[in-house]
Design an enzyme around this catalytic site. Sequence first.
Site, PDB file in Angstrom:
ATOM      1  N   GLY A 104      47.103 -19.696  22.276  1.00 26.15           N
ATOM      2  CA  GLY A 104      46.186 -18.620  21.931  1.00 26.15           C
ATOM      3  C   GLY A 104      44.904 -19.203  21.384  1.00 26.15           C
ATOM      4  O   GLY A 104      44.707 -20.416  21.376  1.00 26.15           O
ATOM      5  N   CYS A 105      44.024 -18.317  20.919  1.00 30.55           N
ATOM      6  CA  CYS A 105      42.720 -18.775  20.438  1.00 30.55           C
ATOM      7  C   CYS A 105      42.833 -19.309  19.023  1.00 30.55           C
ATOM      8  O   CYS A 105      42.313 -18.708  18.091  1.00 30.55           O
ATOM      9  CB  CYS A 105      41.717 -17.639  20.493  1.00 30.55           C
ATOM     10  SG  CYS A 105      41.403 -17.078  22.161  1.00 30.55           S
ATOM     11  N   VAL A 106      43.580 -20.374  18.829  1.00 27.91           N
ATOM     12  CA  VAL A 106      43.707 -20.913  17.466  1.00 27.91           C
ATOM     13  C   VAL A 106      43.089 -22.295  17.346  1.00 27.91           C
ATOM     14  O   VAL A 106      42.892 -22.953  18.325  1.00 27.91           O
ATOM     15  CB  VAL A 106      45.181 -20.988  17.014  1.00 27.91           C
ATOM     16  CG1 VAL A 106      45.773 -19.598  16.911  1.00 27.91           C
ATOM     17  CG2 VAL A 106      45.986 -21.854  17.939  1.00 27.91           C
TER      18      VAL A 106
ATOM     19  N   GLY C 274      43.809 -15.203  16.921  1.00 27.88           N
ATOM     20  CA  GLY C 274      43.456 -16.574  16.557  1.00 27.88           C
ATOM     21  C   GLY C 274      42.750 -16.611  15.207  1.00 27.88           C
ATOM     22  O   GLY C 274      42.871 -17.565  14.445  1.00 27.88           O
ATOM     23  N   TYR C 311      43.321 -12.503  28.333  1.00 24.03           N
ATOM     24  CA  TYR C 311      43.022 -13.641  29.206  1.00 24.03           C
ATOM     25  C   TYR C 311      42.963 -13.253  30.680  1.00 24.03           C
ATOM     26  O   TYR C 311      42.351 -13.937  31.482  1.00 24.03           O
ATOM     27  CB  TYR C 311      44.056 -14.761  28.998  1.00 24.03           C
ATOM     28  CG  TYR C 311      44.101 -15.314  27.581  1.00 24.03           C
ATOM     29  CD1 TYR C 311      43.039 -15.119  26.704  1.00 24.03           C
ATOM     30  CD2 TYR C 311      45.196 -16.035  27.125  1.00 24.03           C
ATOM     31  CE1 TYR C 311      43.077 -15.613  25.410  1.00 24.03           C
ATOM     32  CE2 TYR C 311      45.249 -16.549  25.829  1.00 24.03           C
ATOM     33  CZ  TYR C 311      44.189 -16.324  24.974  1.00 24.03           C
ATOM     34  OH  TYR C 311      44.234 -16.825  23.703  1.00 24.03           O
TER      35      TYR C 311
END
Lengths: 106, 312, 534
Positions: A104-106, C274, C311
């Site tokens: 994920g966006c981490v 995130g 996504y």
Amino acid sequence: MPQLEIGGTTYEVDEDGFLQELDKWGRGFAQGYAAVEGIEGELTEDHWKLIDYIRDYYAQFGIAPMIRKMCKDTGFDLKRIYALFPSGPAKGACKLAGLSKPTGCV
Amino acid sequence: MGTLIIVLTYIAYVLIVVVYTIKITAWLKMPPHIRWDLYPVIHEENYRYGGSYYEQPEWWTKPRPRNTWRSLFYSLKDNFYMGEYYKRNRTYWLCLLPWHLGFIFIITFHILCFFAAVAMFGGLDIAANAPHVAGRVFYTILLLTGGFAFVSGTFGSIGMPIIRLADRGLRTYSMPMNYFNYLFFLVVYGSGLLAWLLLDPTLDEYRAYWLGLITLTPPELHPMTVLHIILFDIFLIYLPFTRSTHYITRILAYFFIRWDDEPNLPGSELEKQIVGLLGRKVSWEGKHIPTGRSWAEAAMESGLPETKKDTP
Amino acid sequence: MKKNIHIDDFTRPGGQVTELDPAELDPLPPPYDKIDKPSIRKLTEEQRKRMDASLDGIVAIGLTPPKTPEEEKAFIDKFLAGIKKLFSADDNWTFLQPLVHTLEYCVKCQICSDACPVYISSGRQDIYRPTMRPELFRRIVSKYIKKEHPFLRKIKDSDIDLNWQTLARLGELAYRCTLCRRCAQVCPLGCDNALISREIRKVFSQQMGIAPKELHEKGSVQQLRVGSSTGMTPAALKNILEFAEEEIEEKTGRKIKIPVDKKGADILLIHNAGEFLAWPENLEAFAIILDAAGVDWTLSTEIAGYDSVNYGVWYDDFQFARVVIRQSQAAKSLGVRKISFGECGHAHKAGIVVADRVLTGDLIIPRESSLPMLEEIVMSGRIKLDPGRNNFPVTLHDPCNMVRLMGIVEPQRRILRKICPQFREMTPHGVENYCCGGGSGFAITQSTNFPDWRSAVSGRMKMKQILEAFQDVPGAEVKKYVCAPCSNCKGQFRDMFEYYGVWEKSGILYGGLVELIVNAMADLKKPFIQWEWH
């Protein structure tokens, strides 16, 4: 799938060396992996404190803990974590703790 | 010869109209697509910096002023100016623009000739020394349009292949057909240019030709002019089979893709169309897609591996 | 050595189409002009056996080569069947018109090449031209789908001999474009070469089931199963929120309860999950502002209701649609009036704009960006702000999805002009901005040597722009801030800044917009931005 041999045991890892079979993790894995991650000699108590913390959190919530929470709960600041694990909390500590790569966006 | 060019010309014009219509209709008949807008959207109020209606809180409660005229002017203007090329590749622009202006002006010239012929049929004398001022003005416009078309087109058709060969990027992406086109268009413009300069400085013969066309009387023309007219007719027939429709489709693409920011509001016509599209069956074979079901059904389910059996 | 690349280079079995030489990349200003490490890792021999890297030595997908000629043929046939579906109004109504337009009307004039940051940064490598993918794609269509006569293919120079390797390279090449769509913006003919990248990705995913793991298996699939692409469960979310509440209290002295699953709230705020894990200060700052401004809001714990990422917008229409539908369902079940998206660019474009023509009936719930709302709060004077607290150099990065692709340009700027006395723009900016280099899923693609490529190549133009924006204060002793209201861009900045050692060399921190707003709040005892967390 790439494999990694540590202390006579073969582990399935991903392309960046993250363990794929979480149940195969043992203290031998972490100790054996330490050298690969640029940690000299035996893992210290502080190393284990962090690794155990990460594993406990993972067992409870299914993800790696936030770095800030990790710092707060263990009492280590970011500098200290980097000193312990030169690749950093995610790429170093979590890897030795046998977690898979963060997604994920981490 | 006179009969041939009359027949050929009629065929050429009918064909160009029919093929263009088919192509444009096919373009427009494609179903509405998913929003894929790209800013600046020129009909928007804040188009200068590329702003959209999404800049306002609760945009759906506010008016969305649209300036369609501005978009139309903006997109048409570029057909005569080609600003992106001017900004980004000046040398290329120096040949590309004259080449394109050649097309516009030669076709405009012929359309004007048609009107001139109609006027002549109605009794107007069109010449440098015509008694009526309208005849003199018409004459000058025709001369300027035609002359410019020949010169500009010839210049462009010589320059284009040179530029294409000189630029590494353009050379790699040039195909034999490009060079054939440059050569063919050079012959078309060049023959017109020569006929004009050497034989027909007043472009009188084109008016005679068009008068012949509308009265269906084969005109008496110099062979050189006849050659040019035959070449021009072939050019007209060839044109719709090239990418020349981009003169129109580029504007459609601006309006219907790049600037299409029409929101789908409950109860709208658009919503009805989308409901129809969502009912279409999908045949994609990826494991996460239920092949053979409707688009909406495929989207409603999670597509997770455990919910779908392996298909052979 | 740079050489002209021809189609044959793509169809030739074995070998690599191009090898990137770090010395050929577009130079960066000092002190970044010295290359003191091999900037792009090479795959090992063993990795190369498992993963195809025959395009440029970089791996995003890493296809496994077929073992038998039959396997190869089956692969090619299935792929071609997929391309055919792209031209079907049933299978691909979603993008048929823009796709056909681009294929038919591109004149390959190369205007787009000069607009492409990947092409320019790579030192103008032919393979990265925005026209390269469409060229390969168009040839495949010409020969295998339209079945054009060999003579026609000859004069149109549209021949190609397809083999597995060509497709493997095409697949990788589709993941060398960040979908920033700068190429499409400058195209005089309204063509969109970036869309071709997406359509190729789509055939790979929707037809072949092939996509980078981070996007599909660990991305959208995980999000639909667990609730978030990070793997975060609702239980983990609650744990994190408790932590955030503690942090807020420690930093500001305020006791704020972050509302979760509050029925009938005015706004459902969806963050990129995130943020929760990597940049909790962003979520905290949102909570502080909304609390101070008296906004009635809530978070959700439903699937995709607490992770705004989508996504699918980068590679798969169905995965995309599934996520937006679940986001709408989450809002519907809470009975909120509207959905607001936090600081995440692609979530904005996906959830607000692209979603528009997938949602119908009662799933149409008003959706908007949180930026205009923040602007309204900042301008209204509802919270007391002291710009003096932000007296350090600040520049703004424009996330492509929010700006060029959505037209939200000024709200964030008006906020910064009001609260950051040393705000300066990058060149170019606004709708003409350059991508951070992490667009279209690159920032989350973390495996093998891809992260090197995106720091060295796709992010290079942005790196240059940032350094230029701060060229009056280049030293590390002056602390500077790149405001990037997008989690994806922040992820790219984090990795890229680490790669180049930007904090040590230049003292540049990156962060979101709300952090700057809270940092300017006049009644807070200490600064909200903590520079030590660089």
